[in-house]
Motif scaffolding. Structure first.
Motif, PDB file in Angstrom:
ATOM      1  N   ARG A 100       0.828  -1.192   0.000  1.00  0.00           N
ATOM      2  CA  ARG A 100       0.000   0.000   0.000  1.00  0.00           C
ATOM      3  C   ARG A 100       0.868   1.249   0.000  1.00  0.00           C
ATOM      4  O   ARG A 100       1.971   1.216   0.484  1.00  0.00           O
ATOM      5  N   GLY A 133      -5.678   2.549   0.375  1.00  0.00           N
ATOM      6  CA  GLY A 133      -4.794   2.564   1.539  1.00  0.00           C
ATOM      7  C   GLY A 133      -4.447   3.949   2.027  1.00  0.00           C
ATOM      8  O   GLY A 133      -3.652   4.107   2.960  1.00  0.00           O
ATOM      9  N   GLU A 295     -10.736  -0.328   4.919  1.00  0.00           N
ATOM     10  CA  GLU A 295      -9.534   0.335   4.423  1.00  0.00           C
ATOM     11  C   GLU A 295      -9.887   1.676   3.789  1.00  0.00           C
ATOM     12  O   GLU A 295     -10.869   1.791   3.048  1.00  0.00           O
TER      13      GLU A 295
END
Length: 370
Positions: A100, A133, A295
């Protein structure tokens, strides 16, 4: 002669050659621009389980989806109405272990059960990019920048960006401007509708000043800051200023902090891109959370229909096309195609090169202008 069975359902249409060519070129240019920023393309399926499509984002309405029963699993399937939710699923499953932030882009058709009044199309080509992310200021700046680069790469000019704070009411209602949970949706709706009378009737008197904190960014952000006596919006206002500072004079920039239309699942930041010549928005984006994995993500979606309003379907340039007579040298024809020529081979002596759209005819081993 067109027969009743030849007609397409309401909201669906064929893209004929000129339009299809423009769509293909624009899609290629948009995807290339996204790729240049490090976004890798994914291609999710057209059909998924309804629950999967509805369960990854807040505000996704299954009633808008074309649904049917899967003869294999006997579960309800649906045609995708938004590809963003599919990218969220991919990030949370197949790419769960990828580093990420994860940069993914996409392009594909989406379908709606019923069109809305503002947009009669029930099948739309959606393109977009998602930064999985991260939902910080840097991510917001990147999303706006990539969206603008993609549209400019496709040939769009006269762009403007409208910024918003999708969670504004919830943020203020917690403490600064207390509001009961059962009144928040009505207040959000009336702010979005810009209806002062209905806003007061909904119990949102304290929110009336927000109706006037809109317009050119520099003026509107000062009005919004003046309303933030408790400082609860300080970090958001600072973030908006940073986004605006990065964009500079690149585009016309406006602010409508209470705008909610099209931002059903976005969190603290949202933006809409417009262009002169297009009746509707070319795209929307912002920050959000992927349900299930929780997320954070930031991204945007672009739509081809308003993009075509700006680009048109005829750029006035006729492509170099050479007519190949019967019995032509196939190796020489292949060489021409390798050099960028478009070839049209004769199928019969009666074929007319000019009527078939050719600009040249192959004679004496080389193309000659018609």
């Amino acid at each position: 002669m067109t027969k009743p069975d030849d007609l397409l359902p309401i909201g669906l249409e064929d893209a004929l050659p000129a339009r299809a060519a423009t769509i293909t070129r624009a899609m290629r240019d948009v995807l290339k621009a996204m790729d240049s920023h490090g976004y890798d393309r994914v291609r999710p399926p057209l059909i998924e389980f309804e629950q999967s499509l509805a369960g990854r984002m807040e505000g996704v309405a299954t009633r808008r989806m074309v649904r049917f029963t899967d003869p294999e699993s006997l579960r309800t399937l649906a045609l995708r109405a938004d590809m963003t939710v599919q990218v969220g699923r991919i990030a949370a499953t197949g790419l769960a272990d990828a580093p990420r932030p994860l940069r993914l882009c996409y392009a594909g058709d989406v379908a709606l059960l019923k069109a809305d009044q503002l947009d009669p199309a029930r099948q739309r080509l959606q393109m977009g990019a998602e930064l999985i992310g991260s939902d910080n200021v840097a991510a917001a700046i990147e999303a706006v920048t990539v969206a603008l680069d993609a549209l400019e790469a496709a040939g769009v000019t006269g762009l403007s960006v409208d910024l918003t704070l999708p969670d504004l009411v919830d943020t203020l209602a917690e403490d600064a401007l207390p509001l009961a949970d059962d009144k928040r949706e009505a207040v959000r709706r009336e702010l979005d509708m810009k209806d002062a009378g209905a806003l007061k009737a909904a119990g949102g008197d304290a929110y009336l000043p927000l109706l006037y904190a809109t317009g050119p960014f520099d003026e509107a952000i000062e009005k919004l800051a003046a309303l933030d006596a408790g400082g609860v919006l300080a970090s958001r206002i600072a973030a908006l200023r940073e986004v605006a500072g990065t964009l500079g004079d690149r585009v016309r920039l406006t602010l409508d902090p209470s705008e909610r239309h099209g931002f059903e699942y976005q969190s603290w930041f949202g933006f809409t891109v417009h262009a002169s010549g297009a009746r509707g928005a070319l795209g929307r984006g912002g920050t959000y959370a992927i349900k299930g994995s929780d997320e954070a993500a930031t991204g945007f979606s672009l739509y081809m229909e308003p993009l075509l309003e700006v680009l048109g379907t005829d750029n006035g340039e006729q492509r170099r096309t050479v007519f190949l007579p019967e019995g032509h040298d196939r190796e020489l024809a292949a060489r021409l195609r390798g050099e960028g020529w478009r070839t049209v081979a004769a199928n019969a002596e009666s074929d007319d090169a000019k009527a078939l759209g050719c600009t040249h005819v192959f004679e004496g081993g080389e193309p000659k202008p018609l």
